[in-house]
Enzyme design. Structure first.
Site, mmCIF file in Angstrom:
data_model
loop_
_atom_site.group_PDB
_atom_site.id
_atom_site.type_symbol
_atom_site.label_atom_id
_atom_site.label_comp_id
_atom_site.label_asym_id
_atom_site.label_seq_id
_atom_site.Cartn_x
_atom_site.Cartn_y
_atom_site.Cartn_z
ATOM 1 N N GLU A 164 5.238 4.011 5.563
ATOM 2 C CA GLU A 164 5.742 3.905 4.175
ATOM 3 C C GLU A 164 7.192 4.364 4.005
ATOM 4 O O GLU A 164 7.529 5.174 3.131
ATOM 5 C CB GLU A 164 4.804 4.712 3.251
ATOM 6 C CG GLU A 164 3.361 4.227 3.331
ATOM 7 C CD GLU A 164 2.389 5.072 2.528
ATOM 8 O OE1 GLU A 164 2.818 5.965 1.786
ATOM 9 O OE2 GLU A 164 1.168 4.839 2.658
ATOM 10 N N GLU A 280 -5.541 -0.799 6.163
ATOM 11 C CA GLU A 280 -6.194 0.146 5.236
ATOM 12 C C GLU A 280 -6.887 -0.601 4.094
ATOM 13 O O GLU A 280 -6.837 -0.230 2.944
ATOM 14 C CB GLU A 280 -5.158 1.126 4.679
ATOM 15 C CG GLU A 280 -4.387 1.873 5.742
ATOM 16 C CD GLU A 280 -3.432 2.910 5.186
ATOM 17 O OE1 GLU A 280 -3.543 3.238 3.970
ATOM 18 O OE2 GLU A 280 -2.566 3.407 5.935
#
Ligand code: G3I
Length: 375
Positions: A164, A280
């Protein structure tokens, strides 16, 4: 989409006109279709796709979860225990207990392991803020990567080296997130992290992992562009990178659409020579107005189906992992937005329900594997 639980209820009702033993045998046969040849990993394997899930430390001490995970998956990732914060209670000190438990469990059941993650702006050690400076941050990062990658060298299928790193709203150059690592080391922290990881474990597929790069919204399109630009920068700098992780935390009932953006992201990553993992996957159902379980499950399963049918068109997509196994433990119930708006109902985002029975998403994933081209 019928769930196993609904099926068995209907089958037992039919028992009124059939010998009970006949229904039991038939139901048992259906049971076989969910485990063994009917498992997610078997259906994925037939198409060259790894089927995985995130595992919480508690679940590894629960025999029912252990059996289910071993039966259904050939790839696991630790939900938290391999992150810097949970691993390192004091500078230079590590508590390997939970991370080792996952790696040992995977080895015992001949499963692959994803490592998540070395460098992230979140879940940093409690000591980090008061210890890291512009002078020592690079050494802290490099030592951390070498320590963890070195301990599990040769045992990790892929590492989320940096997680991220893109946040366009931060207004930084190249859409990079104003993360502590950026502020202390500079944008070169990314290249240093990947080079360190390659040297520490040459076998692991080095992955860049991010979220909100999936749907057709303008924000996701901007983040997708910045992500692709980062991957191109790695390739042009000679920074080692092998895969893109698309987290796939997506939503039902919110009008989100997937298609052009996802296809473009995956094909551009493939053109850079990268593998793609859905790392995810879960489908948040807070946006589904109807409280009826069947309506919510249909809406969630439809999103799984549509999204996977798009993503799995590409043979670059080699793995699908859900962020958790059972609705019982989904992180989504802890999200602030959920607690504020939907505290009265628990989410139903994953392939197994609170009783570890297959849900509508289980069948949607399995059907999508069957529909996918062979890798
Ligand atoms: O382990 C401690 C416990 O000792 C303590 O009593 C408790 C009190 O709050 O906290 C526990 O740690 C929690 C940890 O999960 C383990 O349960 C943290 O507070 C909590 O913040 C942490 O949340 C995790 C979150 O990442 C942290 O940002 C979620 O479980 C995890 O599912 C989530 O996963 C992230 C991925 O790593 C990256 N992509 C997004 C995804 C969802 O946010």
């Amino acid at each position: 989409m019928i769930t196993r639980r609904d099926y068995l209820k209907q089958a037992s009702l039919a028992a009124g006109c059939l010998a009970v033993s006949g229904v039991r045998a038939f139901a048992a046969e259906q049971e076989q279709q969910i485990s063994g040849k009917g498992s997610l990993k078997e259906h994925g394997h037939k198409r060259g796709i790894m089927a995985g899930c995130a595992v919480g430390a508690r679940q590894l001490h629960d025999e029912a979860f252990q059996r289910l995970i071993a039966e259904q998956y050939n790839l696991v990732v630790s939900e938290n225990s391999m992150k810097f914060g949970p691993l390192s209670p004091k500078p230079g000190e590590y508590n390997w207990t939970d991370a080792d438990a996952l790696v040992d469990f995977a080895e015992k059941h001949k499963m692959k392991v994803r490592g998540h993650n070395f460098v992230w702006h979140a879940q940093l050690p409690m000591w980090f803020k008061g210890t890291a400076t512009k002078d020592n941050a690079k050494k802290i990062m490099v030592d951390h990567i070498n320590t963890v990658a070195g301990r599990y060298k040769g045992k990790i299928q892929a590492w989320d080296v940096v997680n991220e790193a893109i946040e366009v709203k931060d207004g930084m150059p190249d859409g990079l997130r104003k993360s502590p690592w950026y502020e202390l080391i500079g944008p070169e922290y990314l290249d240093i992290a990947y080079r360190t990881a390659r040297h520490a474990d040459p076998k692991a597929k080095l992955t860049y992992n991010d979220y909100s790069i999936e749907d057709d919204s303008e924000d996701n399109a901007k983040k997708r562009a910045a992500t692709l630009a980062l991957l191109k920068r790695f390739k042009s700098n000679g920074t080692p990178i092998d895969a893109l992780g698309i987290q796939s935390h997506i939503h039902a009932g919110t009008g989100e659409t997937y298609g052009k953006g996802m296809r473009e992201l995956i094909s551009r990553a493939q053109a850079l020579g990268l593998e793609v993992y859905l790392t995810e996957f879960d489908v948040n159902d807070d946006g589904v107005a109807d409280d009826d379980f069947a309506a919510r499950d249909r809406a969630v399963a439809a999103v799984y189906t549509d999204y996977l049918n798009i993503a799995l068109e590409s043979k670059a997509v080699k793995a699908v992992l859900t962020w958790g196994v059972s609705d019982k433990d989904t992180w989504l119930n802890g999200m602030r937005e959920h607690r504020e708006k939907r505290a009265n109902r628990r989410q139903r985002p994953l392939p197994f329900d609170n009783d570890l029975k297959p849900t509508a998403p289980f069948f949607a994933i399995r059907d999508a594997f069957d529909k996918a081209p062979h890798r």
